[in-house]
Design a protein around this motif. Structure first.
Motif, PDB file in Angstrom:
ATOM      1  N   MET A   1     -11.884  -4.288  -5.379  1.00 41.59           N
ATOM      2  CA  MET A   1     -11.614  -3.408  -4.244  1.00 41.59           C
ATOM      3  C   MET A   1     -11.303  -1.999  -4.729  1.00 41.59           C
ATOM      4  SD  MET A   1      -9.468  -5.575  -1.597  1.00 41.59           S
ATOM      5  CE  MET A   1      -8.463  -4.641  -0.542  1.00 41.59           C
ATOM      6  N   ALA A   2     -10.512  -1.904  -5.799  1.00 46.57           N
ATOM      7  CA  ALA A   2     -10.144  -0.596  -6.338  1.00 46.57           C
ATOM      8  C   ALA A   2     -11.386   0.151  -6.814  1.00 46.57           C
ATOM      9  CB  ALA A   2      -9.164  -0.773  -7.494  1.00 46.57           C
TER      10      ALA A   2
ATOM     11  N   ILE B   1      -7.107 -10.889  -1.161  1.00 47.70           N
ATOM     12  CA  ILE B   1      -6.044 -10.828  -2.171  1.00 47.70           C
ATOM     13  C   ILE B   1      -6.637 -10.961  -3.569  1.00 47.70           C
ATOM     14  CG2 ILE B   1      -3.840 -11.842  -2.916  1.00 47.70           C
ATOM     15  CD1 ILE B   1      -3.545 -11.132  -0.035  1.00 47.70           C
TER      16      ILE B   1
ATOM     17  N   THR C   1      -8.624  -7.795  -5.217  1.00 52.40           N
ATOM     18  CA  THR C   1      -8.052  -6.443  -5.377  1.00 52.40           C
ATOM     19  C   THR C   1      -8.658  -5.632  -6.536  1.00 52.40           C
ATOM     20  OG1 THR C   1      -6.138  -7.675  -6.117  1.00 52.40           O
ATOM     21  CG2 THR C   1      -5.847  -6.308  -4.170  1.00 52.40           C
TER      22      THR C   1
END
Lengths: 280, 294
Positions: free
Chosen positions: A199-200, A193, A196
Motif C-alpha cells: 500500500m505504501a 492489514i 500495508t
C-alpha cells in the motif's frame, strides 16, 4: 595479489568519488541556486547572479502569494492527489483481491485489460476525454480531474497489488471463511492489514505522479479556482515572466511540499520507485 | 447462497475499478479511433473524410519535425538515461565510496520535482543571468557570452535533451540499484577471489542479471518519450518557430487551439501505434538477446 587488488579498488574508489560528486553537484547546484535566489531582489539577481543574497528578503514570496493564486492551487493539488491516491489504492487492492483469490476464469481477462493500460498515455485519450467532459458537465469540476487521475493510476497499482496479494497464504482467507466472515469483511479486516507494505509503495507512486501531473488539469479545467500547483506556477511564473525573483519564489513554493515529503520518507520513496518496476 | 455471495463479492470488489478504467481509458481510445476519420470545421463535425487526417498529418513538415524530436528524446532516454543509470547504480552498489545513501538521496531529488518547475528553472539556468551562462563567462573571460543554441534550427532540442537527462537518469539509477541488490553478494565475492576483472564482472554477471529490468526500463523510456509534453511545453512551448515541437504539442495544438478533434485524435492514434510498434520491436530484440545468452 592482495596488494594488486587493493590498488585496483583504490583506483575505482577515486573514479567513483569523482563521478558521483560531479553528478551530485550538477543535480543539486541548480536547485540550491533557485532556493537562495528566491530571497534576492530582481536587481541583485541581474547584477550578481551567483552571489548569496546580501540582505535576504521575503518580498518575492509576499508578491508570489498575493498574485500567484498559490494557496488555492496548493489546496487543489492536495485535494486532487489525496482523494485520487486513496481511491486508486483502495480500488486497486479490491480488484487485486478479486483477481487473485476468487479463482474465476474471467480474472485473467480483466487483468489483461488492466495491464493494457500501462501502454496507454494521457495524450492518447485527451481529445475524446475533453469532449466527454464538456458534454457531461464534468469539465472544469474537481470530479472531472479526480476520475481520470484514478483511472490512470489503476493499471500500475493493480499490477503491484495483484502480485502482492497473490503471495498472501490462502489458508488465512479460508480460515476466515470458516469463521463465517464474508468476502467484504475479509477485504477490510485481512487483506488491507496484510497489504500495508505494498500500500505504501502504491500510495507513494500514485501520489507523486498525481502531484506533478500537468496536462489533464491544464486541459480539463479552466477556472483559476480549479488549477493545481504546477499549472498555476506555469501560468504565473512561466517563460514570459520577467521578474526573476518572483519566478524563483514561485518555483520554490512548487518544490517545497514534495521535498518535505521526500525528506521525511525518502527511504520509502526510493524503495517504491526501485520496486515499482520490479514487479513484472 | 454462499455461491451467490461469492460472485457478488467478486463483482463488488472488481467492478468499481473496472468501470472507471473502461470509461476513462478504453472507451475514449475507441472514440479516438472513430474520430480520427472525421472532419471538423468550427467546433462541428462535418462528416467522415477517410484517411485525410492521417495523410495531412504525415505530410506536414511540422509533424515530421515533431516526430524527429520525439525520436531524439527516445534516443537520449534509452541510450543516455539508462546506461548512465546503470553506471551510477553500479558505482553505488560496489560500496567503493562512503555515504552511498547521501549520494542516492541527492541524485534522486529531481524525480520528485514537477516537470514545469524543472523546465522553468533550467530556462533560468541558461538565461543571461543564469548559473550556466555566468560560469561560461567566468572561464572564457567573455562577459558578453549568451546561450544561443535555443535559436539553432538544428540543435534547439539539445538543452531540452540535457534537462531530460538531468531529470530522469536517477529514476533508472534507483531501479537498477534495487535490482543489483538482489544479486547475492557471494557472486561478486567469488568473482573477485577468482581474480575477475571489473569489466568481466560487468559483462558476465551484472548485465545478464539486469537484462529483464533493462528491457522493462526501455519500454518505460519509450512510452515516456513519446508522450513528453509538460517539460517541452513549459520550457520552449515548441519554439522558436517549431524547432522543439513534439507530437504531444502538435496534438494539443490541433485539439485545443484549432478545435480540430478529428486531426487531434488521429495524432493520438499515431502515437499509440508508434508506441506499440516500438515496444514490440524492443521485445523482439530482447527475446533474441535472451536466446544468445542461453
Amino acid at each position: 595479489m592482495d596488494h594488486r587488488m587493493k590498488t585496483i579498488s583504490h583506483g575505482w574508489t577515486v573514479t567513483a568519488y569523482i563521478f558521483l560528486i560531479i553528478f551530485t553537484l550538477i543535480t543539486v547546484l541548480p536547485v540550491l541556486w533557485m532556493l537562495y535566489s528566491s530571497f534576492k531582489p530582481m536587481g541583485e539577481i541581474m547584477m550578481h547572479p551567483l552571489r548569496l543574497p546580501s540582505a535576504p528578503t521575503l518580498a518575492n514570496y509576499r508578491k508570489a502569494f498575493e498574485y500567484g493564486n498559490l494557496v488555492v492551487s496548493f489546496l487543489n493539488s492536495v485535494f486532487y492527489s489525496g482523494i485520487s491516491t486513496v481511491s486508486t489504492v483502495l480500488l486497486a487492492l479490491g480488484a487485486g483481491f478479486a483477481l487473485t483469490k476468487f479463482g474465476y476464469k474471467s480474472s485473467k481477462v480483466y487483468f489483461g485489460f488492466f495491464t493494457l493500460g500501462l501502454l496507454i498515455t494521457v495524450n492518447s485519450v485527451i481529445t475524446p476525454l475533453f469532449i466527454m467532459e464538456t458534454s457531461t458537465g464534468l469539465y472544469n469540476t474537481r470530479l472531472g480531474v479526480v476520475l481520470p487521475y484514478i483511472a490512470f493510476g489503476l493499471p500500475m497499482a493493480i499490477l503491484l497489488s495483484t502480485s502482492y496479494i497473490r503471495g498472501i497464504p490462502d489458508a488465512l482467507i479460508e480460515a476466515a471463511v470458516i469463521d463465517g466472515a464474508d468476502y467484504v469483511q475479509i477485504f477490510w479486516k485481512i487483506i488491507l492489514i496484510v497489504s500495508t507494505p505494498v500500500m505504501a509503495t502504491m500510495a507513494i507512486l500514485t501520489f507523486l505522479g498525481n502531484w506533478n501531473e500537468f496536462l489533464m488539469v491544464f486541459t480539463l479545467t479552466s477556472g483559476d479556482n480549479m488549477r493545481s500547483l504546477p499549472v498555476s506556477i506555469n501560468s504565473f511564473a512561466g517563460r514570459l515572466n520577467e521578474d526573476y525573483g518572483l519566478q524563483f519564489a514561485a518555483l520554490v513554493v512548487g518544490t517545497v511540499p514534495m521535498f518535505i515529503l521526500y525528506l521525511v520518507a525518502h527511504e520509502s520513496v526510493i524503495k517504491g520507485f526501485g520496486e515499482g518496476a520490479l514487479k513484472e | 447462497m454462499p455461491r451467490l455471495n461469492k460472485r457478488a463479492s467478486y463483482l463488488t470488489l472488481l467492478l468499481p475499478a473496472f468501470i472507471i478504467y473502461i470509461g476513462i481509458i478504453i472507451f475514449p481510445i475507441l472514440v479516438s479511433f472513430g474520430l480520427s476519420f472525421t472532419e471538423w470545421k468550427r467546433f462541428k463535425m462535418t462528416g467522415f473524410n477517410g484517411l485525410d487526417n492521417y495523410i495531412s498529418i504525415l505530410t506536414d513538415p511540422v509533424f515530421q519535425r515533431s516526430l524527429w524530436n520525439n525520436v531524439q528524446i527516445m534516443l537520449i532516454s534509452v541510450l543516455g538515461q539508462i546506461p548512465l543509470g546503470i553506471i551510477l547504480a553500479y558505482l553505488l552498489h560496489r560500496k567503493w565510496v562512503r555515504g552511498t545513501k547521501f549520494f542516492e538521496f541527492m541524485i534522486f531529488l529531481p524525480v520528485t520535482i514537477s516537470s514545469v518547475v524543472i523546465a522553468l528553472l533550467w530556462n533560468r539556468v541558461f538565461s543571461p543571468v543564469g548559473i550556466y551562462t555566468t560560469f561560461v563567462r567566468m572561464i572564457t573571460h567573455n562577459p558578453d557570452y549568451v546561450v544561443k543554441i535555443f535559436e539553432s534550427e538544428k540543435f534547439a532540442m539539445i538543452p531540452v535533451l540535457l534537462v531530460l537527462l538531468w531529470q530522469y537518469t536517477s529514476l533508472y539509477m534507483v531501479i537498477f540499484l534495487a535490482n543489483l541488490q538482489r544479486i547475492p553478494s557471494s557472486v561478486f565475492e567469488a568473482a573477485l577471489i577468482d581474480g575477475a576483472k571489473e569489466s568481466t564482472i560487468i559483462w558476465k554477471i551484472v548485465l545478464p542479471a539486469l537484462s529483464t529490468v533493462i528491457f522493462t526500463c526501455s519500454v518505460l523510456a519509450i512510452s515516456g518519450s513519446l508522450k513528453s509534453f509538460d517539460l517541452v511545453y513549459a520550457m520552449t512551448a515548441g519554439g522558436p518557430v517549431n524547432y522543439t515541437y513534439v507530437m504531444a504539442l502538435y496534438l494539443y495544438q490541433h485539439t485545443f487551439t484549432f478545435h480540430n478533434y478529428g486531426k487531434g485524435s488521429a495524432v493520438s492514434i499515431i502515437i499509440v501505434l508508434l508506441s506499440v510498434g516500438l515496444i514490440s520491436l524492443v521485445r523482439g530484440i530482447y527475446d533474441k538477446a535472451q536466446k544468445k545468452f542461453e
